[in-house]
Design a protein around this motif. Structure first.
Motif, PDB file in Angstrom:
ATOM      1  N   ILE A  15      -4.949  -3.435   0.357  1.00 35.37           N
ATOM      2  CA  ILE A  15      -6.238  -2.753   0.249  1.00 35.37           C
ATOM      3  C   ILE A  15      -5.997  -1.318  -0.207  1.00 35.37           C
ATOM      4  CG2 ILE A  15      -8.337  -2.095   1.451  1.00 35.37           C
ATOM      5  CD1 ILE A  15      -7.859  -4.349   3.417  1.00 35.37           C
ATOM      6  N   ASP A  16      -6.444  -1.022  -1.409  1.00 39.63           N
ATOM      7  CA  ASP A  16      -6.225   0.304  -1.987  1.00 39.63           C
ATOM      8  C   ASP A  16      -6.977   1.367  -1.202  1.00 39.63           C
ATOM      9  OD1 ASP A  16      -5.185   1.850  -4.367  1.00 39.63           O
ATOM     10  OD2 ASP A  16      -7.315   2.322  -4.498  1.00 39.63           O
ATOM     11  N   ALA A  38      -7.939 -17.937   5.145  1.00 35.61           N
ATOM     12  CA  ALA A  38      -6.498 -18.070   4.925  1.00 35.61           C
ATOM     13  C   ALA A  38      -5.750 -17.242   5.953  1.00 35.61           C
ATOM     14  CB  ALA A  38      -6.135 -17.612   3.510  1.00 35.61           C
ATOM     15  N   VAL A  39      -4.463 -17.500   6.079  1.00 33.97           N
ATOM     16  CA  VAL A  39      -3.597 -16.657   6.902  1.00 33.97           C
ATOM     17  C   VAL A  39      -3.265 -15.421   6.077  1.00 33.97           C
ATOM     18  CG1 VAL A  39      -1.374 -16.448   8.043  1.00 33.97           C
ATOM     19  CG2 VAL A  39      -2.652 -18.604   8.162  1.00 33.97           C
ATOM     20  N   ALA A  40      -3.773 -14.287   6.478  1.00 33.72           N
ATOM     21  CA  ALA A  40      -3.667 -13.084   5.662  1.00 33.72           C
ATOM     22  C   ALA A  40      -2.941 -11.973   6.402  1.00 33.72           C
ATOM     23  CB  ALA A  40      -5.055 -12.609   5.235  1.00 33.72           C
ATOM     24  N   LYS A  41      -1.969 -11.387   5.732  1.00 40.47           N
ATOM     25  CA  LYS A  41      -1.319 -10.183   6.223  1.00 40.47           C
ATOM     26  C   LYS A  41      -1.963  -9.001   5.524  1.00 40.47           C
ATOM     27  CE  LYS A  41       3.109  -7.759   6.602  1.00 40.47           C
ATOM     28  NZ  LYS A  41       4.572  -7.826   6.320  1.00 40.47           N
ATOM     29  N   ILE A  42      -2.547  -8.094   6.285  1.00 42.97           N
ATOM     30  CA  ILE A  42      -3.282  -6.966   5.720  1.00 42.97           C
ATOM     31  C   ILE A  42      -2.357  -5.765   5.579  1.00 42.97           C
ATOM     32  CG2 ILE A  42      -5.270  -5.447   5.967  1.00 42.97           C
ATOM     33  CD1 ILE A  42      -5.988  -8.372   5.536  1.00 42.97           C
ATOM     34  N   CYS A  43      -2.353  -5.175   4.386  1.00 43.54           N
ATOM     35  CA  CYS A  43      -1.564  -3.969   4.116  1.00 43.54           C
ATOM     36  C   CYS A  43      -2.526  -2.844   3.753  1.00 43.54           C
ATOM     37  CB  CYS A  43      -0.585  -4.231   2.970  1.00 43.54           C
ATOM     38  SG  CYS A  43       0.338  -2.779   2.435  1.00 43.54           S
ATOM     39  N   LEU A  44      -2.412  -1.718   4.470  1.00 43.17           N
ATOM     40  CA  LEU A  44      -3.253  -0.550   4.224  1.00 43.17           C
ATOM     41  C   LEU A  44      -2.371   0.610   3.765  1.00 43.17           C
ATOM     42  CD1 LEU A  44      -5.449  -0.825   7.446  1.00 43.17           C
ATOM     43  CD2 LEU A  44      -6.087  -1.553   5.132  1.00 43.17           C
ATOM     44  N   PRO A  45      -1.899   0.571   2.527  1.00 43.12           N
ATOM     45  CA  PRO A  45      -0.967   1.604   2.060  1.00 43.12           C
ATOM     46  C   PRO A  45      -1.672   2.930   1.856  1.00 43.12           C
ATOM     47  CG  PRO A  45      -1.618   0.206   0.241  1.00 43.12           C
ATOM     48  CD  PRO A  45      -2.236  -0.399   1.474  1.00 43.12           C
ATOM     49  N   SER A  46      -0.911   3.996   2.009  1.00 39.62           N
ATOM     50  CA  SER A  46      -1.449   5.332   1.752  1.00 39.62           C
ATOM     51  C   SER A  46      -1.019   5.861   0.393  1.00 39.62           C
ATOM     52  CB  SER A  46      -1.004   6.303   2.847  1.00 39.62           C
ATOM     53  OG  SER A  46       0.411   6.382   2.905  1.00 39.62           O
ATOM     54  N   ALA A  48       1.638   4.890  -3.482  1.00 43.58           N
ATOM     55  CA  ALA A  48       2.324   3.921  -4.334  1.00 43.58           C
ATOM     56  C   ALA A  48       3.609   3.402  -3.694  1.00 43.58           C
ATOM     57  CB  ALA A  48       2.617   4.547  -5.688  1.00 43.58           C
ATOM     58  N   GLU A  49       4.330   4.244  -2.952  1.00 45.27           N
ATOM     59  CA  GLU A  49       5.586   3.810  -2.349  1.00 45.27           C
ATOM     60  C   GLU A  49       5.351   2.723  -1.316  1.00 45.27           C
ATOM     61  OE1 GLU A  49       7.802   7.071  -0.839  1.00 45.27           O
ATOM     62  OE2 GLU A  49       8.124   7.996  -2.813  1.00 45.27           O
ATOM     63  N   GLU A  50       4.291   2.853  -0.531  1.00 43.25           N
ATOM     64  CA  GLU A  50       3.994   1.834   0.465  1.00 43.25           C
ATOM     65  C   GLU A  50       3.527   0.538  -0.186  1.00 43.25           C
ATOM     66  OE1 GLU A  50       1.473   3.171   3.606  1.00 43.25           O
ATOM     67  OE2 GLU A  50       2.685   4.955   4.002  1.00 43.25           O
ATOM     68  N   VAL A  51       2.825   0.633  -1.303  1.00 44.47           N
ATOM     69  CA  VAL A  51       2.446  -0.564  -2.054  1.00 44.47           C
ATOM     70  C   VAL A  51       3.706  -1.289  -2.523  1.00 44.47           C
ATOM     71  CG1 VAL A  51       1.336  -1.439  -4.147  1.00 44.47           C
ATOM     72  CG2 VAL A  51       0.214   0.334  -2.796  1.00 44.47           C
ATOM     73  N   ALA A  52       4.652  -0.526  -3.075  1.00 47.17           N
ATOM     74  CA  ALA A  52       5.891  -1.127  -3.577  1.00 47.17           C
ATOM     75  C   ALA A  52       6.666  -1.827  -2.463  1.00 47.17           C
ATOM     76  CB  ALA A  52       6.757  -0.045  -4.232  1.00 47.17           C
ATOM     77  N   ARG A  53       6.729  -1.200  -1.297  1.00 50.38           N
ATOM     78  CA  ARG A  53       7.451  -1.822  -0.181  1.00 50.38           C
ATOM     79  C   ARG A  53       6.769  -3.109   0.268  1.00 50.38           C
ATOM     80  NH1 ARG A  53       8.338   3.581   1.608  1.00 50.38           N
ATOM     81  NH2 ARG A  53       6.514   3.483   2.991  1.00 50.38           N
ATOM     82  N   ALA A  54       5.456  -3.082   0.356  1.00 47.25           N
ATOM     83  CA  ALA A  54       4.726  -4.272   0.800  1.00 47.25           C
ATOM     84  C   ALA A  54       4.906  -5.418  -0.179  1.00 47.25           C
ATOM     85  CB  ALA A  54       3.252  -3.934   0.974  1.00 47.25           C
TER      86      ALA A  54
END
Length: 279
Positions: A15-16, A38-46, A48-54
């Motif tokens: 989620i941007d 669906a089985v969903a893992k939610i990522c709330l990055p702050s 670009a680096e956190e997006v890349a890791r996820a």
């Protein structure tokens, strides 16, 4: 297998932060629909680096982006640079208003949160082409040189939904819109001294200024239209590679201004990425 996940689908939902800020309600609705189906893992990055890791830790989960065009382009560009794009299934819930979601509309992704989330769960995966440039960048929809001559996004029809066509018809319509350019009622501003080559064939040179060059990826090829400054018809062709060079110029790709550069080469890559679209 979970009752909320009858097909066994597992999602990584990125989620941007811009989506959370500009339209928190649509973002919440999309998340709730996805989590219910669906089985969903939610990522709330702050950032670009956190997006890349996820994305690097996604495992077998299908990556779903909730955000505008830039949010999707960030993930697609990341996977392209990692040489993982062709093997990574993607889905998208656009959040934002035009022109921030112009690419979503052109690709046929629903612009409403509920419809887009349902398409993620119930849609069909399709392989799409793109343009890859010599700086390791990608263009999903199309580009214009110079940047100031971009075409205006067509208005969404009354009722709030974008028109629907089959994927093939929609692709053809997109190419026609992109390459046709402004009408005589909207003349091209200024001119540009550009050298344009398509598969090594010279189409325009610096001694003959042009009004605009438009390139889009359609059916595995780069479709090129060179618009003269006068009202005559544009020169059109298709090729595997297109090179534009000249004095420092900017170009507009996927509704974003890039450059300045003195030369840039785009290569059409067929079936380069996988996106879930309405069936």
């Amino acid at each position: 297998m979970s009752a909320a996940d009858p097909t066994g689908a597992q999602l990584l939902v990125v989620i941007d932060p811009v989506a959370r800020r500009v339209d928190g309600e649509s973002t919440r609705i999309a998340r709730d629909v996805l989590c219910a189906g669906a089985v969903a893992k939610i990522c709330l990055p702050s950032g670009a680096e956190e997006v890349a890791r996820a994305v690097a830790r996604r495992g077998r989960r299908r990556t779903v982006v909730i955000g505008d065009d830039r949010a999707l382009l960030r993930v697609v560009g990341l996977l392209h640079r990692r040489r993982e794009l062709a093997d990574t299934p993607l889905a998208w819930v656009p959040v934002g208003s035009l022109p921030a979601v112009t690419v979503a509309r052109e690709l046929g992704v629903p612009l409403g949160a509920v419809a887009a989330a349902r398409a993620v769960l119930e849609g069909v995966e399709r392989r799409l082409g793109l343009l890859a440039d010599d700086s390791d960048g990608v263009v999903l929809h199309g580009l214009h040189v110079p940047s100031g001559a971009s075409h205006r996004a067509a208005a969404v029809p009354a009722g709030g939904g974008a028109p629907w066509w089959s994927p093939a018809a929609r692709t053809a319509r997109t190419a026609l819109t992109l390459l046709s350019g402004p009408s005589d009622r909207h003349p091209l501003p200024g001119c540009a001294r550009l050298r344009v080559e398509a598969d090594g064939v010279l189409l325009a040179d610096l001694d003959r200024p042009v009004g605009r060059v438009a390139v889009s990826a359609v059916d595995g090829l780069a479709h090129v239209a060179i618009h003269p400054r006068t009202g005559t018809h544009p020169l059109r062709t298709h090729a595997r590679t297109v090179t534009v060079s000249g004095p420092d110029f900017r170009y507009r790709a996927d509704n974003r201004v890039r450059g300045p550069v003195r030369t840039r080469t785009w290569t059409a890559v067929p079936e380069a990425w996988r996106l879930t679209l309405p069936g």
